[in-house]
Design a protein around this motif. Structure first.
Motif, mmCIF file in Angstrom:
data_model
loop_
_atom_site.group_PDB
_atom_site.id
_atom_site.type_symbol
_atom_site.label_atom_id
_atom_site.label_comp_id
_atom_site.label_asym_id
_atom_site.label_seq_id
_atom_site.Cartn_x
_atom_site.Cartn_y
_atom_site.Cartn_z
ATOM 1 N N UNK A 231 31.993 57.400 27.063
ATOM 2 C CA UNK A 231 32.733 57.236 28.320
ATOM 3 C C UNK A 231 34.136 56.732 28.009
ATOM 4 N N UNK A 232 35.144 57.593 28.118
ATOM 5 C CA UNK A 232 36.514 57.128 27.883
ATOM 6 C C UNK A 232 36.888 56.006 28.851
ATOM 7 N N UNK A 233 37.732 55.112 28.404
ATOM 8 C CA UNK A 233 38.128 53.958 29.200
ATOM 9 C C UNK A 233 38.964 54.403 30.404
ATOM 10 N N UNK A 234 38.653 53.843 31.553
ATOM 11 C CA UNK A 234 39.371 54.208 32.782
ATOM 12 C C UNK A 234 40.698 53.475 32.854
ATOM 13 N N UNK A 235 41.698 54.173 33.405
ATOM 14 C CA UNK A 235 43.024 53.552 33.545
ATOM 15 C C UNK A 235 42.990 52.395 34.547
ATOM 16 N N UNK A 236 42.357 52.621 35.697
ATOM 17 C CA UNK A 236 42.317 51.583 36.732
ATOM 18 C C UNK A 236 41.050 50.759 36.544
ATOM 19 N N UNK A 237 41.156 49.733 35.706
ATOM 20 C CA UNK A 237 40.004 48.893 35.389
ATOM 21 C C UNK A 237 40.500 47.517 34.978
ATOM 22 N N UNK A 238 39.585 46.581 34.803
ATOM 23 C CA UNK A 238 39.928 45.225 34.378
ATOM 24 C C UNK A 238 38.827 44.722 33.456
ATOM 25 N N UNK A 239 38.993 43.502 32.943
ATOM 26 C CA UNK A 239 38.038 43.014 31.944
ATOM 27 C C UNK A 239 36.614 42.942 32.475
ATOM 28 N N UNK A 240 36.471 42.702 33.784
ATOM 29 C CA UNK A 240 35.134 42.654 34.358
ATOM 30 C C UNK A 240 34.444 44.004 34.374
ATOM 31 N N UNK A 241 35.237 45.073 34.305
ATOM 32 C CA UNK A 241 34.676 46.425 34.305
ATOM 33 C C UNK A 241 33.829 46.669 33.052
ATOM 34 N N UNK A 242 34.157 45.980 31.989
ATOM 35 C CA UNK A 242 33.556 46.279 30.692
ATOM 36 C C UNK A 242 32.586 45.199 30.208
#
Length: 493
Positions: A231-242
């Motif tokens: 899953x490529x990293x999403x542009x609109x995301x933050x540390x909590x996303x991961x």
């Protein structure tokens, strides 16, 4: 990539033939794939000694002889002078090379050692289901003593496709095995895979509908599978996303283990990363990995594992087995229900206390062979070990990652995924700690557990391959492997 049994491969051949290609043309297709590969990879060699059996594997060998001769190579073919009963397709290809005056056809007994000649084994294919006769044993032993390049067609003579061999069996020792469409399970186990050399899978366009519709419990982790998981990293995301990864381990003198796990979790993309370790490791961990948050537990050994919500735990690297640590781990497991990754001393504590029932469902354990034996008992060989792992994974509803040259992911659904990345340079203390961090990070990033295990072992091995390329297998370090994780993600992107 699916791994089919020898009987399934035979069916696949039959179905392919039934859909418009003759058996002799399918043999031609296989021989062309082999001869093309050999031409590219052995172009500096002039001579080939091809040993052909009486069945269809021998027919492949006869066709390869003809094609290599047409490409300008010197060819000698050796057959069993005591048995002239050939399969139909094999006889057709033997008759074809008899018409070519430049190809010598001799009996096995006429072979003379020629170190400049590449030896090709086309004696028996995947259909071998019995021990070799004394005559063939003597021939194989003679060929194995010769120091020259050796190639097996389909499978090295003496190996079975799907099962173990007797420890005293005679097997052709190949440098390369050119196999068709599928890996065989015997390529992937230490007792049998050591005879195969480098595996080259050649596509001969067997029937895709049959392959897709055929059920199997065994798979090879290939790049097609990995690219479907990644899953490529999403542009609109933050540390909590991961996600939140918590690595638990370390004891006096063993802080490096949990340090490597923590660093590999970060390199794999963990959004928030914590390390629970004894106070003696604080300075080392905070100075070496400022990105991770430190939670102290005990002076020299962990005495408590704090439970945090919405976190994934990786427990075990450098943990030790002190009484207070053992108590802390068991108390944690009694009160935690989420999936966790257990490695090293966490596994050893569970083995010693026989509290396997405390492992939460969908958790991952990563034993090396001796740790697996401590957990579940001895097996006679690695084939039996896989079957026992399937049974225990289903019984406990956990994922078992059996670390070996070809690490195997065993699922609660009794599927087995063999990994083919990685190398012997990773046979160093610390490599397993890196894997723990990778797995913990991927699960915290909300990969499905099965996909995290498959992706994790592949990523771990691929980074190890890149490290070996740069530093050599002898000189590479587990920390070099960690630093190559980023290059693997670049490759996937």
């Amino acid at each position: 990539m699916k791994i089919l049994s020898s009987s399934q491969i035979k069916q696949c051949d039959s179905v392919t033939i039934g859909k418009g290609i003759s058996s002799i043309d399918l043999m031609e297709r296989a021989a062309k794939a082999c001869s093309d590969w050999i031409e590219i990879n052995f172009k500096i060699n002039k001579g080939f000694s091809i040993f052909c059996g009486n069945g269809n594997n021998g027919g492949d060998g006869f066709a390869i002889a003809r094609m290599l001769y047409e490409k300008g190579f010197d060819i000698d073919v050796f057959i069993d002078e005591n048995n002239f009963k050939f399969s139909d397709d094999s006889k057709i290809n033997l008759d074809r090379i008899k018409k070519i005056s430049g190809i010598g056809i001799k009996g096995f007994s006429e072979f003379e050692n020629n170190r400049e000649s590449v030896i090709i084994d086309a004696l028996f294919g995947y259909g071998l289901n019995r021990e070799l006769s004394d005559d063939f044993n003597d021939l194989i032993e003679k060929l194995n003593e010769i120091h020259t390049s050796k190639i097996s067609i389909d499978i090295p003579t003496g190996l079975f496709a799907d099962r173990i061999i007797d420890e005293h069996s005679t097997v052709f020792k190949a440098d390369f095995t050119l196999t068709f469409q599928f890996y065989k399970r015997s390529f992937l186990h230490p007792e049998t895979g050591r005879f195969c050399g480098k595996i080259i899978v050649l596509n001969i366009d067997l029937d895709e509908d049959f392959i897709n519709g055929t059920k199997t419990d065994y798979f090879v982790i290939d790049e097609t599978l990995i690219k479907n998981i990644y899953k490529p990293r999403k542009e609109f995301s933050h540390k909590g996303t991961y996600g939140k990864s918590i690595l638990v381990g370390g004891s006096y003198g063993k802080i490096g283990a949990v340090l490597m796990s923590t660093l590999s979790a970060l390199r794999t993309g963990s959004g928030l990363t914590f390390t629970i370790a004894p106070k003696c490791g604080n300075t080392v961990l905070q100075s070496q990995i400022p990105e991770a948050m430190f939670i102290d537990s005990g002076e020299n050994h962990i005495n408590k594992i704090e439970i945090q919500e919405k976190a994934v735990y990786g427990i075990g690297p450098g943990l030790g087995k002190e009484k207070e640590t053992r108590k802390a781990l068991l108390e944690f497991l009694e009160n935690y229900t989420g999936p966790i990754v257990l490695d090293a001393d966490a596994i050893n504590i569970l083995a010693e206390t026989q509290r396997l029932n405390l492992i939460p469902e969908n958790s991952v354990i990563t034993p090396h062979p001796l740790e697996f034996e401590r957990l579940f008992g001895k097996t006679e060989n690695s084939f039996e070990k896989i079957e026992l792992a399937k049974q225990k994974a289903e019984e406990l509803q956990i994922f078992i990652i059996l670390k070996d040259h070809h690490t195997a992911v065993v699922t609660p659904g009794k599927k087995v995924f063999y990994n083919i990345t990685g190398n012997s340079g990773m046979a160093k203390g610390g490599s397993g700690d890196v894997l723990t961090g990778i797995l913990t990070s991927l699960i915290s990033q909300r990969y499905e557990i099965e996909e995290a295990c498959i992706f994790g072992v592949w990523l771990h091995g691929k980074a190890g391959d890149l490290a070996a390329e740069e530093f050599s297998k002898e000189a590479m370090l587990p920390t070099d492997l960690i630093n190559k994780i980023g290059d693997v993600f670049k490759y996937l992107s």
